[in-house]
Motif scaffolding. Structure first.
Motif, PDB file in Angstrom:
ATOM      1  N   LEU A   6       0.844  -1.193   0.000  1.00  0.00           N
ATOM      2  CA  LEU A   6       0.000   0.000   0.000  1.00  0.00           C
ATOM      3  C   LEU A   6       0.882   1.247   0.000  1.00  0.00           C
ATOM      4  CD1 LEU A   6      -2.602  -1.057   2.740  1.00  0.00           C
ATOM      5  CD2 LEU A   6      -2.588  -1.611   0.288  1.00  0.00           C
ATOM      6  N   PHE A   7       0.505   2.226  -0.798  1.00  0.00           N
ATOM      7  CA  PHE A   7       1.297   3.460  -0.934  1.00  0.00           C
ATOM      8  C   PHE A   7       0.443   4.654  -0.524  1.00  0.00           C
ATOM      9  CE2 PHE A   7       2.987   0.318  -3.792  1.00  0.00           C
ATOM     10  CZ  PHE A   7       4.358   0.455  -3.702  1.00  0.00           C
ATOM     11  N   PRO A   8       0.852   5.392   0.515  1.00  0.00           N
ATOM     12  CA  PRO A   8       0.026   6.500   1.025  1.00  0.00           C
ATOM     13  C   PRO A   8       0.063   7.725   0.125  1.00  0.00           C
ATOM     14  CG  PRO A   8       2.105   6.412   2.203  1.00  0.00           C
ATOM     15  CD  PRO A   8       2.084   5.208   1.294  1.00  0.00           C
ATOM     16  N   GLY A   9      -0.889   8.620   0.356  1.00  0.00           N
ATOM     17  CA  GLY A   9      -0.990   9.845  -0.413  1.00  0.00           C
ATOM     18  C   GLY A   9      -0.649  11.073   0.405  1.00  0.00           C
ATOM     19  N   GLN A  10      -0.903  12.219  -0.195  1.00  0.00           N
ATOM     20  CA  GLN A  10      -0.582  13.489   0.442  1.00  0.00           C
ATOM     21  C   GLN A  10      -1.361  13.645   1.738  1.00  0.00           C
ATOM     22  OE1 GLN A  10      -0.729  16.677  -2.336  1.00  0.00           O
ATOM     23  NE2 GLN A  10      -0.070  18.256  -0.903  1.00  0.00           N
ATOM     24  N   GLY A  11      -0.692  14.151   2.753  1.00  0.00           N
ATOM     25  CA  GLY A  11      -1.258  14.246   4.091  1.00  0.00           C
ATOM     26  C   GLY A  11      -0.507  13.354   5.056  1.00  0.00           C
ATOM     27  N   VAL A  82      -0.954  -4.395  -5.586  1.00  0.00           N
ATOM     28  CA  VAL A  82      -0.528  -3.078  -5.098  1.00  0.00           C
ATOM     29  C   VAL A  82      -1.708  -2.120  -5.201  1.00  0.00           C
ATOM     30  CG1 VAL A  82       1.882  -3.426  -5.751  1.00  0.00           C
ATOM     31  CG2 VAL A  82       0.307  -2.347  -7.370  1.00  0.00           C
ATOM     32  N   ALA A  83      -1.705  -1.138  -4.315  1.00  0.00           N
ATOM     33  CA  ALA A  83      -2.717  -0.081  -4.368  1.00  0.00           C
ATOM     34  C   ALA A  83      -2.117   1.168  -3.746  1.00  0.00           C
ATOM     35  CB  ALA A  83      -3.980  -0.491  -3.616  1.00  0.00           C
ATOM     36  N   GLY A  84      -2.378   2.297  -4.359  1.00  0.00           N
ATOM     37  CA  GLY A  84      -1.888   3.565  -3.822  1.00  0.00           C
ATOM     38  C   GLY A  84      -3.007   4.561  -3.708  1.00  0.00           C
ATOM     39  N   LEU A  85      -3.026   5.292  -2.621  1.00  0.00           N
ATOM     40  CA  LEU A  85      -4.050   6.314  -2.405  1.00  0.00           C
ATOM     41  C   LEU A  85      -3.611   7.617  -3.048  1.00  0.00           C
ATOM     42  CD1 LEU A  85      -6.646   7.341  -1.065  1.00  0.00           C
ATOM     43  CD2 LEU A  85      -5.335   7.744   1.011  1.00  0.00           C
ATOM     44  N   SER A  86      -4.400   8.117  -3.989  1.00  0.00           N
ATOM     45  CA  SER A  86      -4.126   9.399  -4.628  1.00  0.00           C
ATOM     46  C   SER A  86      -2.765   9.361  -5.326  1.00  0.00           C
ATOM     47  CB  SER A  86      -4.204  10.514  -3.578  1.00  0.00           C
ATOM     48  OG  SER A  86      -4.101  11.777  -4.172  1.00  0.00           O
ATOM     49  N   VAL A  87      -1.841  10.251  -4.949  1.00  0.00           N
ATOM     50  CA  VAL A  87      -0.538  10.272  -5.609  1.00  0.00           C
ATOM     51  C   VAL A  87       0.223   8.974  -5.358  1.00  0.00           C
ATOM     52  CG1 VAL A  87       0.754  11.353  -3.707  1.00  0.00           C
ATOM     53  CG2 VAL A  87       1.459  11.752  -6.085  1.00  0.00           C
ATOM     54  N   GLY A  88      -0.154   8.237  -4.318  1.00  0.00           N
ATOM     55  CA  GLY A  88       0.463   6.935  -4.080  1.00  0.00           C
ATOM     56  C   GLY A  88       0.242   5.963  -5.211  1.00  0.00           C
ATOM     57  N   ALA A  89      -0.793   6.203  -6.033  1.00  0.00           N
ATOM     58  CA  ALA A  89      -1.055   5.333  -7.174  1.00  0.00           C
ATOM     59  C   ALA A  89       0.098   5.348  -8.175  1.00  0.00           C
ATOM     60  CB  ALA A  89      -2.351   5.756  -7.857  1.00  0.00           C
ATOM     61  N   PHE A  90       0.819   6.458  -8.274  1.00  0.00           N
ATOM     62  CA  PHE A  90       1.931   6.535  -9.210  1.00  0.00           C
ATOM     63  C   PHE A  90       3.089   5.649  -8.758  1.00  0.00           C
ATOM     64  CE2 PHE A  90      -0.620  10.189 -10.125  1.00  0.00           C
ATOM     65  CZ  PHE A  90      -0.507  10.355 -11.491  1.00  0.00           C
ATOM     66  N   ALA A  92       2.585   2.909  -7.008  1.00  0.00           N
ATOM     67  CA  ALA A  92       2.071   1.566  -7.268  1.00  0.00           C
ATOM     68  C   ALA A  92       2.245   1.190  -8.737  1.00  0.00           C
ATOM     69  CB  ALA A  92       0.599   1.489  -6.861  1.00  0.00           C
ATOM     70  N   ALA A  93       1.920   2.103  -9.637  1.00  0.00           N
ATOM     71  CA  ALA A  93       2.043   1.831 -11.070  1.00  0.00           C
ATOM     72  C   ALA A  93       3.502   1.667 -11.485  1.00  0.00           C
ATOM     73  CB  ALA A  93       1.384   2.950 -11.871  1.00  0.00           C
ATOM     74  N   THR A  94       4.390   2.410 -10.832  1.00  0.00           N
ATOM     75  CA  THR A  94       5.826   2.278 -11.114  1.00  0.00           C
ATOM     76  C   THR A  94       6.323   0.915 -10.683  1.00  0.00           C
ATOM     77  OG1 THR A  94       6.147   4.662 -10.815  1.00  0.00           O
ATOM     78  CG2 THR A  94       8.103   3.271 -10.683  1.00  0.00           C
ATOM     79  N   LEU A  95       5.930   0.493  -9.497  1.00  0.00           N
ATOM     80  CA  LEU A  95       6.375  -0.802  -9.003  1.00  0.00           C
ATOM     81  C   LEU A  95       5.856  -1.929  -9.888  1.00  0.00           C
ATOM     82  CD1 LEU A  95       8.058  -1.773  -6.551  1.00  0.00           C
ATOM     83  CD2 LEU A  95       5.905  -2.589  -5.601  1.00  0.00           C
ATOM     84  N   CYS A  96       4.655  -1.746 -10.436  1.00  0.00           N
ATOM     85  CA  CYS A  96       4.069  -2.733 -11.365  1.00  0.00           C
ATOM     86  C   CYS A  96       4.811  -2.794 -12.693  1.00  0.00           C
ATOM     87  CB  CYS A  96       2.620  -2.362 -11.675  1.00  0.00           C
ATOM     88  SG  CYS A  96       1.454  -2.806 -10.422  1.00  0.00           S
ATOM     89  N   GLY A  97       5.607  -1.773 -12.971  1.00  0.00           N
ATOM     90  CA  GLY A  97       6.288  -1.722 -14.250  1.00  0.00           C
ATOM     91  C   GLY A  97       5.468  -1.124 -15.368  1.00  0.00           C
ATOM     92  N   VAL A  98       4.284  -0.578 -15.041  1.00  0.00           N
ATOM     93  CA  VAL A  98       3.429   0.022 -16.072  1.00  0.00           C
ATOM     94  C   VAL A  98       4.044   1.309 -16.589  1.00  0.00           C
ATOM     95  CG1 VAL A  98       1.151   1.025 -16.526  1.00  0.00           C
ATOM     96  CG2 VAL A  98       1.359  -1.031 -15.116  1.00  0.00           C
ATOM     97  N   ILE A  99       4.563   2.127 -15.692  1.00  0.00           N
ATOM     98  CA  ILE A  99       5.287   3.337 -16.083  1.00  0.00           C
ATOM     99  C   ILE A  99       6.686   3.274 -15.487  1.00  0.00           C
ATOM    100  CG2 ILE A  99       3.276   4.828 -16.362  1.00  0.00           C
ATOM    101  CD1 ILE A  99       3.752   5.913 -13.559  1.00  0.00           C
TER     102      ILE A  99
END
Length: 308
Positions: A6-11, A82-90, A92-99
Motif C-alpha cells: 500500500l502506498f500513502p498519499g498526500q497528508g 498493489v494499491a496507492g491512495l491518490s498520488v500513491g497510485a503513481f 504503485a504503477a511504477t512498481l508494477c512496471g506500467v510506467i
C-alpha cells in the motif's frame, strides 16, 4: 502467502521521511535515480520548509514509496497486488512496471505543479469521522455554492469521509458535521482540492502526457482509485492515474477488494501509518504493518512469520 503493498498519499508526509528510510542499496539507487531525473537531490525535499509545497510533498512521497518497495522486493518480499491512495497510485504503477520511474517523476511533478497553479490558496481537504457517506453527501449539498464549492472526496472507511473544495465551503460542512454528531471533523495538511471536479484540467493534461508514454503490462495486480477494481491493462491503469485527481477515491472498497483477492498481509510503504489504521478498521482480519514505524528487518520477520 499473498501480500499487498500500500502506498500513502498526500497528508501522510513528515519532515525527514526520506532520511529515515533504511540504509539499503535499493533505497540509495532509487533516491539517486529520482535525483538525476529532477536535476537536484530529492533528499532536500523532506525538510519542514520544503514540505510546505505540494510539489515537494508529492515527489517525496513517490520516492519514499518506490524506494522501500524496491528494497522489500530485493529482500525476497514480492506483492500479489498493489494499491496507492491518490498520488500513491503513481508509486504503485511504477512498481508494477506500467510506467517507468522517470515517467512517474515527470507525471507527479506535472500533476502537483498544475494543482498549485490552479489553486495556490483558499482550497484544501478535510476529514469527517463518525458520519456515513449519505450523511456527508447531504451536508455537502446543503453547503455548496458556486462562490464556495465543496465536494465529497475520498471514502476512506464507511464512516471516515474526506471532503474537498474551497476553505469556506469546507468550513460550512465541518460546522454542520459537528452539529450532526461527527466524532471528528478537521482540515487536513493538504493545500489543494484533490479528488473533485475542480481538478479536471489536471486530469486532462495527465491523459495527454500518458498517451505519449510507452506503457507496459503490469507485473502485479493493480487496484484502482476511482472504481476500486482490479486493473490489468496498461490503458486502464493509465486512465486511473489521470482521472483520480478529479474523482473521489473509494479507498475502503479498494482495501476490501485486496482482501477478496486473498491478500493475507498489508505492508504500508512509508511515511506514516494512515493506511494501516484504515485497514485495521475496515478489514480487521488482515494484519497490516506500517513500514514508516518499523524497521526493514522487523518487516522481514513479520513476513516470514506469516509465511510459515
Amino acid at each position: 502467502m499473498s501480500i499487498a503493498f500500500l502506498f500513502p498519499g498526500q497528508g501522510s508526509q513528515m519532515p525527514g521521511m526520506l532520511h529515515a528510510l533504511p540504509d539499503h542499496p535499493a533505497v540509495t539507487r532509487t533516491l539517486d535515480e529520482v535525483s538525476e531525473y529532477l536535476n537536484m537531490d530529492i533528499r532536500e525535499l523532506d525538510s519542514e520548509e520544503a514540505l510546505r509545497s505540494s510539489v515537494s510533498v508529492q515527489l517525496a512521497l513517490l520516492a519514499c514509496g518506490v524506494s522501500m518497495a524496491r528494497a522489500l522486493i530485493e529482500e525476497g518480499v514480492k506483492p500479489e497486488a498493489v494499491a496507492g491512495l491518490s498520488v500513491g497510485a503513481f508509486a504503485a504503477a511504477t512498481l508494477c512496471g506500467v510506467i517507468s520511474l522517470s515517467d512517474a517523476v515527470r507525471l507527479v511533478r506535472q500533476r502537483a505543479e498544475m494543482m498549485v497553479r490552479l489553486y495556490p490558496s483558499g482550497y484544501g481537504l478535510a476529514a469527517i469521522v463518525g458520519l456515513s457517506e449519505i450523511q456527508v453527501s447531504r451536508l455537502v449539498e446543503e453547503a455548496y455554492s458556486a462562490q464556495a464549492p465543496v465536494y465529497v472526496g475520498n471514502i476512506n472507511a464507511p464512516r471516515q469521509i474526506v471532503v474537498a473544495g474551497s476553505d469556506e465551503g469546507i468550513r460550512k460542512v465541518l460546522e454542520a458535521a459537528r452539529k450532526n454528531g461527527a466524532r471528528k471533523s478537521e482540515a487536513l495538511h493538504v493545500s489543494v482540492p484533490s479528488h473533485c471536479p475542480l481538478l479536471e484540467p489536471v486530469a486532462v493534461a495527465l491523459r495527454e502526457s500518458l498517451e505519449k508514454m510507452q506503457l507496459q503490462s503490469p507485473n502485479y495486480v493493480y487496484v484502482g482509485n476511482v472504481n476500486a477494481r482490479t486493473l490489468r491493462t496498461p490503458d486502464a491503469i493509465a486512465e486511473d492515474l489521470a482521472s483520480n485527481v478529479a474523482h473521489g477515491v473509494r479507498w475502503y472498497d479498494s482495501v476490501t477488494v485486496l482482501e477478496e483477492l486473498g491478500c493475507h498481509l498489508f505492508l504500508e510503504m512509508p511515511p506514516g501509518h494512515v493506511l494501516t489504521q484504515l485497514a485495521k478498521e475496515s478489514v480487521p482480519s488482515v494484519p497490516a504493518l506500517a513500514l514508516g514505524e518499523s524497521s526493514l528487518e522487523h518487516a522481514l520477520r513479520i513476513v516470514a512469520r506469516y509465511s510459515n
